[in-house]
Structures are given as C-alpha cells and as structure tokens.
Design a protein around this motif. Structure first.
Motif, PDB file in Angstrom:
ATOM      1  N   PHE A 133      52.391  64.323  50.914  1.00 33.07           N
ATOM      2  CA  PHE A 133      51.182  64.034  51.024  1.00 33.07           C
ATOM      3  C   PHE A 133      50.385  63.583  51.908  1.00 33.07           C
ATOM      4  CE2 PHE A 133      54.386  62.769  47.663  1.00 33.07           C
ATOM      5  CZ  PHE A 133      52.960  63.367  46.616  1.00 33.07           C
ATOM      6  N   GLU A 134      49.623  64.080  52.205  1.00 33.09           N
ATOM      7  CA  GLU A 134      48.813  64.252  53.966  1.00 33.09           C
ATOM      8  C   GLU A 134      47.945  62.833  53.575  1.00 33.09           C
ATOM      9  OE1 GLU A 134      44.650  65.651  56.114  1.00 33.09           O
ATOM     10  OE2 GLU A 134      45.398  67.280  54.499  1.00 33.09           O
ATOM     11  N   ASN A 135      47.822  61.721  54.841  1.00 37.62           N
ATOM     12  CA  ASN A 135      47.236  60.553  55.458  1.00 37.62           C
ATOM     13  C   ASN A 135      45.992  60.880  54.740  1.00 37.62           C
ATOM     14  OD1 ASN A 135      46.025  58.503  55.298  1.00 37.62           O
ATOM     15  ND2 ASN A 135      47.469  57.416  56.388  1.00 37.62           N
ATOM     16  N   ILE A 136      44.395  60.534  53.936  1.00 41.19           N
ATOM     17  CA  ILE A 136      43.218  60.842  54.306  1.00 41.19           C
ATOM     18  C   ILE A 136      42.629  59.759  54.613  1.00 41.19           C
ATOM     19  CG2 ILE A 136      43.068  62.914  52.882  1.00 41.19           C
ATOM     20  CD1 ILE A 136      42.317  61.347  50.350  1.00 41.19           C
ATOM     21  N   GLY A 137      43.145  58.274  54.760  1.00 43.33           N
ATOM     22  CA  GLY A 137      42.888  57.060  55.839  1.00 43.33           C
ATOM     23  C   GLY A 137      42.822  57.153  56.419  1.00 43.33           C
ATOM     24  N   THR A 138      43.275  55.833  57.050  1.00 42.26           N
ATOM     25  CA  THR A 138      43.487  55.698  58.779  1.00 42.26           C
ATOM     26  C   THR A 138      44.883  54.817  58.892  1.00 42.26           C
ATOM     27  OG1 THR A 138      42.857  53.483  58.431  1.00 42.26           O
ATOM     28  CG2 THR A 138      40.875  55.138  58.421  1.00 42.26           C
ATOM     29  N   ARG A 139      45.455  54.526  59.992  1.00 40.16           N
ATOM     30  CA  ARG A 139      46.830  53.943  60.774  1.00 40.16           C
ATOM     31  C   ARG A 139      46.439  53.441  59.763  1.00 40.16           C
ATOM     32  NH1 ARG A 139      50.849  53.247  61.146  1.00 40.16           N
ATOM     33  NH2 ARG A 139      51.788  52.509  62.592  1.00 40.16           N
ATOM     34  N   ALA A 140      45.348  51.891  60.436  1.00 41.15           N
ATOM     35  CA  ALA A 140      45.790  51.082  59.599  1.00 41.15           C
ATOM     36  C   ALA A 140      45.214  50.821  58.079  1.00 41.15           C
ATOM     37  CB  ALA A 140      44.568  49.983  59.883  1.00 41.15           C
ATOM     38  N   LYS A 141      44.679  52.056  56.921  1.00 41.48           N
ATOM     39  CA  LYS A 141      44.752  51.849  55.891  1.00 41.48           C
ATOM     40  C   LYS A 141      44.839  53.251  55.363  1.00 41.48           C
ATOM     41  CE  LYS A 141      40.672  47.826  55.978  1.00 41.48           C
ATOM     42  NZ  LYS A 141      39.549  47.555  55.049  1.00 41.48           N
ATOM     43  N   PRO A 142      46.419  53.014  55.090  1.00 41.30           N
ATOM     44  CA  PRO A 142      46.544  54.724  54.556  1.00 41.30           C
ATOM     45  C   PRO A 142      46.209  54.780  53.580  1.00 41.30           C
ATOM     46  CG  PRO A 142      48.839  53.319  55.861  1.00 41.30           C
ATOM     47  CD  PRO A 142      47.637  52.433  55.707  1.00 41.30           C
ATOM     48  N   GLN A 143      45.690  55.819  53.248  1.00 38.76           N
ATOM     49  CA  GLN A 143      45.327  56.457  51.435  1.00 38.76           C
ATOM     50  C   GLN A 143      45.704  57.875  51.921  1.00 38.76           C
ATOM     51  OE1 GLN A 143      41.698  55.898  50.823  1.00 38.76           O
ATOM     52  NE2 GLN A 143      41.127  57.241  48.719  1.00 38.76           N
TER      53      GLN A 143
END
Length: 588
Positions: A401-411
């Motif tokens: 599952f790739e994080n396509i959000g940010t370090r602070a707000k994972p998505q």
C-alpha cells in the motif's frame, strides 16, 4: 507536535510487563475479551434489572492468565443506553473457570429463580461434558454472583462439537457440527442437531433440516421469532457476508444484515435485535431499526479486534510511538498514542483504509477466504520520504500500500501484489520484515519462502532474504528468495502452523541483523553469529515466552527510551503486550 519528554515520561510510567490499556479518563472502547466474540449472552446476570453481557474467551487474553474462560460485563447504564464496566472473569471458589474450548449458556438449572451457568466443554480430558455452575445467591464485593460447582449433566450420543457453540432454545440443547478441510479439497459445511431435554439432562442428537437439507452452507446459530438465524458468505468471486434467516415456510436462507467484510459474524438473538462479532473480537448490536452500534466498556485493553499483528512506529511524525495493527478480518487499524506527561493513554482503534484478505488475491473455496489475518510493516518502501505499508496475509502474498498522502497525513493507494524475481508467493499469513540486510542503502525483505503454494501445506517453510536491486529499467526489484542458514550451513526452516513472520533488527548491538520469529506459540530469536543464525528461545521468568496459541507478532523497539530494544507483541486476543528488556532472561 508532542515533545520527546512526554513520550519518555509516559514510557517510564509503564510496568516492565503488561498489556496496554486505552486508559483515557472516562473513556469507553470496544468491549472485548479475546480472539472471537462469537457467543455473547445478554442476561441480567447480577439481577439488578439491567441487561449485562457474558462473553467467553477462546485462547489467550491477559498474559499469564488462563487462556479459556468466561467474562462478565456489568451494565452500569440502562438497557436503552447501556454502558459496561470492565470485564470480570467468572470463577468458582476463587479459581477462574477455564474449561477447554467451552461454550456457555445461562439457565435456571435448579429452579431457584437465579441464573446458573451451563458449560459445554469442547476439548481436553473432559471433552463432551456438560458442567453446571450454580448461582449460590451470594455476591462478591463488586456485586458479582458467586458460583459453585454443580452436577455434570448427561448428554446423549452424537451431535456437534461443543466448542463451535451450543444454544438452549425452548428447553432443548442445539449443537453444531462443522466439517472444515483446506487441502487437498476445500470444504466448509455445517450440520445442526437437537438434543431434547430429559429428566436429568439432554438426549441423543437428532439432525435438524433447514430448507429440507441436513448439510448446510450457512452456519445456523440462534433462533428469533421461531426462525433460525445464521451467518453465510460467498464462496467465490467478490466477498459478501451476511447474517441470514431461514424462512419459517421453508426455502433457502435470505440475507437480513450485510456484515461484509466480517466473515465470522455469528449472530446471537437478543431483545430488540442481534448481537454479532465485529473485527473478530469486538461486539456489535444490530437493532431491528436504526444503525448498528459497537458495544463499549470501561478499562478496555488496546485491541485491534481478534488475531492481531502489531507494528509499532511513529504514525504521523509527531515524535511518539503508535500502534498499527492488522486483524483476522484483514483490516489494518491505528491506535494513536495520546499520552500526557503523567498518563499513558491511547485513542480507540480506527480504520485507516487498508484491508488485505485472501479473496482479493485468490479466487478459491478455501474456508478462510474471507479472512486476511493481516500483518503490517510500516516503512518508507519507495524511498520518497513518507511511510508505506507492506501487509502479509493468508494468501501467501504481500500486499503493498503506497502512501500517496504525506508523512503527517498518511493516505494509501489501492493494494498491489509485491513481486520478486520468482513470482508473487512468500508464505502463509506471515509478516515480512523490511531491513537493509546487506548495507547497500536499499530496504530488503526477510520473509518466508513456501514456493508456489497458495496455502502452507508443508511442515515448515524456509526463512529467506529477498534482496533489493535497481534493474535496467531504473526501477527497484526484489531478487528471488535466498534461504538463510544456521552455523552448520543448514537452511533455517520455521515450523507450520503458527509461524507469524519475522522481525529483523540488531538485537544484540553487534552491527549485524538478528531475526525474531514466532514458532509453535513461542517467541524465538535467530541470533546472527557471523557464520549463520543460531536459534535460541526468548525466556520470561525462566520459561519460553508464549503470548498466544496462534502466532505471536514480535516488534523490537526501544519503548522506554533507555537505549536498549524492548519487545512489543500481539496475538490472537487482539491485545498489545509490552515486555521491557530487563524482564527477558539472558537478554542484556
């Protein structure tokens, strides 16, 4: 951002060995005791006019306590707006009731107007016995009824396994027979039996037909308004699971509550609705009208539902350590650390949009196709500065599952299968351990290698390293599995079943990578000697550390910030357990 000092103070406040509690002042969290909340009983157990909950436990719950048992949740609210106190384990003469694989029902056995307890013992030397525990009419200091050992009740020949559940309906006892086969054939079928009440106990089994059939594809578990209710899920294609009802006039069962993706939501009929498991170990109340609600209680352990695997990491980069855990359903959830300077405390588990179950990767009739038994690792897999999720599961694959959000707000993006140069298979319900194994600056994987299997049907699997490299296409790839060896040059092989997967870390601070595993209910260390990996048990109070019957997740991390790695584990109960390094014998 929470300060380092807060995290340090909160860690020091913890005992050296414990399970974590949510512990928010006045907080209510999912009511749970262990792996499966599959046979709850709604009853006014303390006879105060309010409906309480009794729930059995299968396998482990609190570390160091008997695995089996039954727990009382007192309703301190009202029937309209219930609130439950923390669990109290039921006991006889001060000894916890711990009948093996037992299921329970409440009955006034001796006609004195007080609720007694009927235990159907499902395994061990007393398998098949019905034990009565009589309500003495006295209560302890907390107001819980005191029980006394009563008679063993005769049960006739035949019928189902008591461990799968029994129901008292109209004075008769009903049992379930289940046939489960994984290989070479995949079979899941049920039979329902009635044992008529006799003067002393219950008679021989009589097969019950539903929809004119003795062999059923749905699990009948309770009656409501004279109709049988049960649970059923699709056996191929996209997953759908339901609480079903058999029409009184005959015909196949119909879906009355969609419980997808919960593949084990066994219903119990209660006044005004249905109780059914949620996330395996939690409990949800489905009303006849309105939205379902999760049952909540005080003093609850941090829990991911049932059958958990726990990753420990700083979820959002705020400086503290959170819990990211998978469960039997396949959901990965977050328990956020919100500790203060004086109190360790955590938010209730919540979904994060990550789910990995067998049916997503393999379209077969495996009895566990709805389940994921998800085992996450939270790392920067693609090297872009945020953290992604690798999720082992019961398909012998690893979901990325790739994080396509940010370090602070994972998505997270939709999952893709992780591939290596020999294909897509790793090992069954096994956590991969990301680590830079060869010090080349790229994250590799330590994982199982079971060959081209969709289920582990061999006695053991190889422990292997999958080295990362950059190919001619400029992309990162995993090489074929390279089995690791012991100091004598023999392949490391971990036994099946109940191997959880791996944790790879420099445990002894000598500059190389050691490997933790869970094998046959015990936590073990493969210490890197420089000439191979030497197996040794992890000891607690002089005995091999065993947290749960099924596989135990292992995370080595410096929880108390003293410069040494501790162990945090998860297991079938869904709970999170802490072992400070100083309580682990022989681990300086």
């Amino acid at each position: 951002m929470r300060s380092f000092g807060v995290a340090l103070v909160a860690a020091i406040l913890l005992p050296a060995q414990q399970h974590f509690l949510y512990d928010r002042p006045g907080g209510l969290d999912p009511l749970t005791v262990g792996m499966k909340n599959d046979q709850p009983i709604a009853v006014d157990w303390d006879q105060d006019g309010r409906t309480d909950i009794l729930a059995r436990n299968l396998y482990s719950s609190a570390f160091g306590q008997p695995w089996w048992g039954i727990f009382f949740f007192r309703n301190t609210g009202t029937d309209r707006n219930p609130k439950y106190a923390g669990a109290q384990r039921l006991a006889v003469n001060g000894k916890p009731i711990d009948d093996f694989y037992a299921s329970y029902q409440v009955v006034d056995w001796n006609g004195d107007g007080r609720p007694d307890l009927l235990s159907g013992i499902g395994a061990g030397p007393r398998k098949g016995q019905l034990q009565i525990y009589l309500n003495s009419g006295r209560k302890d200091a907390q107001g819980t009824p005191l029980l006394e050992a009563g008679p063993v009740v005769p049960l006739g020949k035949g019928g189902g396994e008591l461990s799968y559940g029994m129901r008292l309906i109209g004075g008769d006892l009903y049992t379930i027979g289940m046939r489960v086969e994984y290989f070479p054939k995949q079979i899941l079928e049920y039979r329902l039996f009635r044992h008529a009440r006799t003067a002393q106990g219950f008679g021989d089994a009589i097969a019950v037909r539903l929809d004119s059939k003795e062999v059923l594809s749905a699990w009948p578990s309770t009656q409501r308004d004279g109709k049988w209710l049960g649970t059923q899920r699709t056996q191929s294609g996209d997953l759908k699971s339901c609480i079903v009802e058999w029409p009184s006039a005959g015909g196949p069962p119909r879906c009355i509550v969609d419980t997808t993706p919960d593949g084990f939501a066994v219903p119990s009929a209660v006044k005004g609705g249905i109780l059914a498991a949620y996330m395996g170990g939690w409990l949800r109340y489905y009303t006849d009208r309105g939205q379902p609600r999760l049952l909540l209680a005080e003093n609850m352990p941090c829990s991911f539902g049932g059958y958990s695997s726990v990753e420990v990491a700083d979820w959002e980069g705020d400086g503290d350590l959170d819990f990211i855990g998978g469960n039997e359903v396949g959901e990965v959830q977050l328990i956020e650390n919100i500790s203060t300077k004086t109190r360790p405390q955590f938010q209730s588990a919540r979904k994060i949009g990550v789910y990995a179950a067998r049916w997503m990767f393999i379209d077969d009739n495996d009895p566990e196709r709805p389940f994921g038994q998800a085992k996450p690792a939270y790392v920067d897999w693609d090297g872009d500065g945020d953290l992604d999720l690798l999720v082992g599961n019961n398909s012998n694959r690893v979901a990325y599952f790739e994080n396509i959000g940010t370090r602070a707000k994972p998505q997270f993006a939709k999952p893709v299968k992780l591939l290596h140069d020999e294909g897509e298979h790793f090992s069954f319900r096994s956590r991969p351990a990301p680590v830079d194994f060869n010090n080349d600056g790229l994250l590799d994987l330590v994982a199982g290698s079971a060959g081209p299997r969709d289920r582990n049907d061999s006695p053991n699997v190889a422990i292997a390293v999958y080295l990362r490299y950059r190919g001619a296409d400029g992309k990162l790839h995993l090489r074929a599995p390279q089995p690791l060896t012991d100091p004598d040059g023999k392949e490391l092989r971990t036994p099946v079943p109940y191997h959880h997967g791996f944790e790879a870390v420099d445990w002894d601070r000598d500059g190389d990578i050691d490997i933790f595993a869970s094998e046959r209910s015990q936590v073990v260390l493969y210490r890197n000697t420089g000439k191979g990996f030497a197996r040794e048990p992890i000891l607690f109070e002089g005995k091999s550390l065993s947290v749960s019957h099924h596989e135990t997740s292992v995370k080595a991390i410096d929880w108390d910030r003293d410069g040494r790695l501790d162990l945090i584990t998860g297991g079938e109960s869904g709970w999170v357990y802490y072992f400070n390094r100083k309580v682990l014998n022989g681990q300086p």
